[in-house]
Design an enzyme around this catalytic site. Structure first.
Site, mmCIF file in Angstrom:
data_model
loop_
_atom_site.group_PDB
_atom_site.id
_atom_site.type_symbol
_atom_site.label_atom_id
_atom_site.label_comp_id
_atom_site.label_asym_id
_atom_site.label_seq_id
_atom_site.Cartn_x
_atom_site.Cartn_y
_atom_site.Cartn_z
ATOM 1 N N TRP A 62 23.390 -6.391 0.145
ATOM 2 C CA TRP A 62 22.316 -6.959 0.979
ATOM 3 C C TRP A 62 20.965 -6.778 0.280
ATOM 4 C CZ3 TRP A 62 22.603 -6.455 7.047
ATOM 5 C CH2 TRP A 62 23.753 -7.113 7.500
ATOM 6 N N ASP A 96 21.212 10.762 5.683
ATOM 7 C CA ASP A 96 21.796 10.360 6.962
ATOM 8 C C ASP A 96 20.675 9.877 7.887
ATOM 9 O OD1 ASP A 96 22.938 10.242 9.481
ATOM 10 O OD2 ASP A 96 24.162 12.034 9.186
ATOM 11 N N LYS A 161 24.443 -4.758 12.664
ATOM 12 C CA LYS A 161 25.892 -4.876 12.834
ATOM 13 C C LYS A 161 26.309 -4.108 14.083
ATOM 14 C CE LYS A 161 28.764 -3.139 9.593
ATOM 15 N NZ LYS A 161 29.569 -3.929 8.672
HETATM 16 N N1 SAM Z 1 25.240 -3.887 3.531
HETATM 17 C C1 SAM Z 1 25.929 -3.121 2.510
HETATM 18 C C2 SAM Z 1 26.077 -3.992 1.296
HETATM 19 O O1 SAM Z 1 25.821 -5.185 1.416
HETATM 20 O O2 SAM Z 1 26.406 -3.485 0.230
HETATM 21 C C3 SAM Z 1 27.278 -2.629 3.019
HETATM 22 C C4 SAM Z 1 27.135 -1.549 4.036
HETATM 23 S S1 SAM Z 1 28.628 -0.713 4.430
HETATM 24 C C5 SAM Z 1 29.440 -1.865 5.427
HETATM 25 C C6 SAM Z 1 28.089 0.454 5.623
HETATM 26 C C7 SAM Z 1 27.257 1.592 5.039
HETATM 27 O O3 SAM Z 1 26.701 2.334 6.113
HETATM 28 C C8 SAM Z 1 28.052 2.571 4.206
HETATM 29 O O4 SAM Z 1 27.598 2.579 2.874
HETATM 30 C C9 SAM Z 1 27.780 3.929 4.870
HETATM 31 O O5 SAM Z 1 27.618 4.994 3.965
HETATM 32 C C10 SAM Z 1 26.487 3.637 5.622
HETATM 33 N N2 SAM Z 1 26.227 4.580 6.724
HETATM 34 C C11 SAM Z 1 27.051 4.900 7.732
HETATM 35 N N3 SAM Z 1 26.496 5.829 8.520
HETATM 36 C C12 SAM Z 1 25.263 6.088 8.006
HETATM 37 C C13 SAM Z 1 24.215 6.957 8.363
HETATM 38 N N4 SAM Z 1 24.325 7.776 9.420
HETATM 39 N N5 SAM Z 1 23.093 6.989 7.608
HETATM 40 C C14 SAM Z 1 23.005 6.181 6.513
HETATM 41 N N6 SAM Z 1 23.970 5.328 6.119
HETATM 42 C C15 SAM Z 1 25.094 5.281 6.852
#
Ligand code: SAM
Length: 209
Positions: A62, A96, A161
């Protein structure tokens, strides 16, 4: 470790997936790039000069799409729990988003400058227990909405999302008074069998910051 039938089936589906093939060929870090492209083509979210915050950004597709569409003018701040390979034009925070300290680092980078677009593709690690996973996903969506409320410029946009299930209707209801329009989008690259969908708040009604 021996691969389960499910992980083999997933891998087979993944390698034959047209969006995975396209992403490999066109140099995007994941097939998710095509979700944002489709959403942007329809709703005209990204324009040169904008400040964009990308939550849950790794591996970075993204952010790649945003950088391309900013055409060298604007700012992208990306955040993820996981490390992300550097991308020219992207400031990255690893941490996080649910932790106050990480939010404070993001806010410090913004230095009181409001944001044009907040995009959140965050998804929790799935435990396999549907009710827990749904609650975690909704929590991330709600936190990103709080952030957008706080930081979006008037008329700014918010893309998040979400998973259809408990809490979804309530989130839509919460967003409606805050934006001129709230729409639900399911881009073609989002797998049909997934409950994943995207909520888009268009036109923040009041100033944030
Ligand atoms: N939009 C990204 C791309 O196009 O490459 C893909 C995102 S992937 C579906 C979801 C991401 O959310 C993961 O990399 C995960 O580590 C991150 N994520 C989940 N919980 C999170 C949090 N509490 N803080 C930061 N990132 C988080």
């Amino acid at each position: 470790m021996k691969r389960s039938r499910t992980s083999k089936a997933w891998m087979q589906e993944h390698v034959s997936d047209q969006f995975v093939k396209r992403a490999n060929k066109e140099g995007y870090r994941s097939r998710a790039a095509y979700k944002l492209m489709e959403l942007d083509e329809r709703d005209k979210l990204i324009r040169p000069g904008m400040t964009v915050v990308d939550l849950g950004a790794a591996p970075g597709s993204w952010s790649q799409v945003v950088v391309e569409r900013l055409k060298g003018s604007g700012r992208v701040i990306a955040l993820d729990l996981l490390e992300m390979q550097g991308l020219p034009g992207v400031e990255f925070i690893r941490g996080d988003f649910t932790e106050a300290e990480i939010l404070a680092r993001l806010e410090e980078l913004l230095q009181d400058s409001p944001v044009d677009l907040v995009i959140s593709d965050m998804a929790p690690n799935m435990s396999g227990v549907a009710s827990i996973d749904q609650a975690r996903a909704m929590y991330l969506a709600e936190l990103s909405l709080d952030f957008a409320w706080q930081w979006l410029k008037p008329q700014g946009n918010f893309l998040v999302k979400v998973f259809i299930g408990s809490g979804f209707d309530e989130l839509v209801r919460t967003m409606k008074p805050e934006f001129n329009k709230v729409v639900i989008r399911k881009p073609k690259a989002s797998r049909d069998r997934s409950a994943e969908t995207y909520l888009l708040g268009l036109g923040r009604r009041q100033a944030g910051v």
